[in-house]
Write a protein that holds these residues in place. Structure first.
Motif, mmCIF file in Angstrom:
data_model
loop_
_atom_site.group_PDB
_atom_site.id
_atom_site.type_symbol
_atom_site.label_atom_id
_atom_site.label_comp_id
_atom_site.label_asym_id
_atom_site.label_seq_id
_atom_site.Cartn_x
_atom_site.Cartn_y
_atom_site.Cartn_z
ATOM 1 N N ALA A 128 38.333 30.898 31.340
ATOM 2 C CA ALA A 128 38.576 29.765 30.087
ATOM 3 C C ALA A 128 38.687 30.397 28.905
ATOM 4 O O ALA A 128 38.190 31.493 28.600
ATOM 5 N N LEU A 152 34.588 25.311 28.403
ATOM 6 C CA LEU A 152 35.549 24.863 29.413
ATOM 7 C C LEU A 152 35.939 23.440 29.121
ATOM 8 O O LEU A 152 36.835 23.003 29.516
ATOM 9 N N THR A 155 39.057 24.217 27.108
ATOM 10 C CA THR A 155 39.920 24.693 28.098
ATOM 11 C C THR A 155 40.645 23.115 28.873
ATOM 12 O O THR A 155 41.853 23.391 29.285
ATOM 13 N N VAL A 190 41.630 29.283 35.746
ATOM 14 C CA VAL A 190 40.590 29.024 35.234
ATOM 15 C C VAL A 190 39.604 28.760 36.317
ATOM 16 O O VAL A 190 39.725 28.214 37.157
ATOM 17 N N TRP A 192 36.755 27.283 37.516
ATOM 18 C CA TRP A 192 35.925 26.137 37.109
ATOM 19 C C TRP A 192 34.558 26.098 37.658
ATOM 20 O O TRP A 192 33.376 25.720 37.309
#
Length: 457
Positions: A128, A152, A155, A190, A192
């Protein structure tokens, strides 16, 4: 509880000193004697607003400055601060501009190449990007004391744009296909799932210095829906649906039975359950995520956004505080620059429950997909009757008040971007179609039990 976006460090906006760049301010245009047609007006606003991301972009990175001050006066070292989320909107704006012929394809590819190189080398935290970056070197610029790591939500706004670029270029020339692959790798990097912190909910921040101390779980309705959609869509670091249903939707408690002006709110707006939140909640997730015919277990997202916009509009028409100018052609409350009591420029999350007599043009303009008649009326009034205070080198300034004969003659990326993208979605649906037809997005939405009659799932 207010979302963190509203709690940005106001000192960084309010305090100003001489910056390290000076910018010549183009003359303010005079509205034509013969009124523009609706199509001419929309095109003018889209093209002029796009200048924020092209003519006034941060020069080293090619990305969006957090803010642009036409007078060249910035907070210390602020002229090179790049905003991650605003850059996502800006990337989508470049696609719109390319499709309209405002810039050439060669210019587009050159800028996208510069952006890719910067993002590939910028600071990242478990994939991120931070909220702010230094446009000179890609280093994190702390958004707050403990907010010096991955963001986040910002992002996810950036990744909306990255996916759209990939989709826009993936069937092009050899060079365009190679560039599309770089953008694909960026969003797929990324992590997550890391941002669940081992729980069934996503967290906004992680810092290498402070870990999870920001402790901001993404739950309940605000601007963060897109974060869960992308986390579900990720083929490399995806989340399970439990995080969405248990975390974001609060095991179904996200649903609201409240109405205002006989319009159901549908979902509980965090901290704003009577009228709904600021209008950017109807914009940021939906510059790419098309709410047309989009439903899940909790909402019809078209109705959700139309109702929130119409509640904001009807509140301004009702005008309970009797502010000058409020009415059918002067409306729109959202987070933006604002007027302090001493007439200086501050920042405020304007909404019906926090109305200080300041209208933000992005609120009505970016809502054109939901309320075309009302939005066009506001745009025309802003341009034809208030250009002296409200129109500048990158379109409408960020905030205006007839009550105080005042405007904030400045721009913010997160307000400029949704105007360009939503105007383009209103005209052609371009960014919606690019994002929604991405295979991973469809898969991610279906995993969360979304359905779209428009896109066939």
């Amino acid at each position: 509880m207010l979302t963190l976006l509203w709690a940005i460090p106001l000192f960084s906006i309010i305090q100003c000193s001489s910056g390290d760049i000076a910018t010549a301010t183009p003359p303010t245009p005079t509205p034509p004697a013969t009124p523009l047609s609706d199509e001419q007006l929309v095109d003018l606003v889209e093209k002029s607003t796009f200048k924020y991301f092209w003519d006034y972009a941060e020069p080293n990175s090619g990305l969006a400055r957090e803010r642009y001050h036409p007078d060249g006066v910035y907070p210390d070292n602020d002229a090179h601060v790049v905003t991650t989320g605003g850059s996502g909107f800006g990337i989508m704006s470049i696609i719109a501009a390319d499709s309209r012929g405002y810039i050439s394809r060669d210019q587009t590819i050159e800028r996208f190449t510069k952006i890719a190189h910067f993002l590939e080398n910028a600071d990242r935290f478990h994939g991120a990007w931070p909220h702010w970056m230094n446009g000179n070197n890609g280093d994190v610029v702390p958004f707050g004391t403990k907010d010096n790591g991955g963001d986040l939500v910002e992002t996810s706004f950036l990744c909306e744009g990255l996916i759209c670029v990939r989709e826009y270029l993936k069937n092009g020339t050899t060079a365009e296909k190679a560039l599309a692959a770089r953008y694909d790798a960026l969003w797929k990097g990324v992590d997550w799932d890391w941002y669940r912190n081992g729980q069934n909910v996503l967290y906004w921040h992680w810092s290498p210095s402070y870990g999870w101390q920001m402790n901001f779980a993404l739950e309940g309705y605000n601007e963060c829906l897109i974060t869960y959609v992308l986390a579900s869509a990720s083929p490399t670091h995806g989340i399970t649906p439990d995080a969405y249903h248990q975390g974001w939707a609060r095991n179904g408690n996200i649903v609201s039975g409240n109405t205002k002006y006989n319009l159901p709110l549908i979902l509980k707006h965090n901290g704003a359950e009577e009228y709904g939140g600021p209008l950017f909640w109807a914009h940021y997730s939906y510059v790419g995520l098309d709410p047309n015919q989009l439903t899940d277990n909790y909402a019809n997202y078209w109705d959700l956004n139309v109702n929130q916009t119409k509640i904001d509009y009807r509140y301004c028409v009702e005008n309970p505080h009797h502010y000058a100018g409020y009415g059918p052609d002067y409306w729109g409350l959202t987070a933006s620059y604002s007027r302090n009591n001493d007439n200086s420029i501050g920042y405020n999350a304007h909404m019906p429950s926090n109305d200080v007599g300041v209208i933000s043009p992005t609120a009505a303009v970016s809502s054109i997909v939901y309320t075309p008649t009302e939005s066009l009326a506001a745009m025309r009034n802003f341009y034809e009757n208030h250009s002296a205070l409200l129109w500048g080198p990158a379109g409408f300034y960020d905030a205006h008040s007839q009550q105080y004969n005042w405007s904030a003659k400045r721009y913010l990326a997160i307000d400029q971007g949704p105007m360009v993208v939503m105007l383009e979605n209103y005209r052609s649906g371009l960014l919606w179609n690019l994002f929604m037809n991405a295979p991973e997005v469809k898969t991610g939405l279906q995993a969360l039990e979304f359905h779209s009659g428009k896109y066939g799932f």
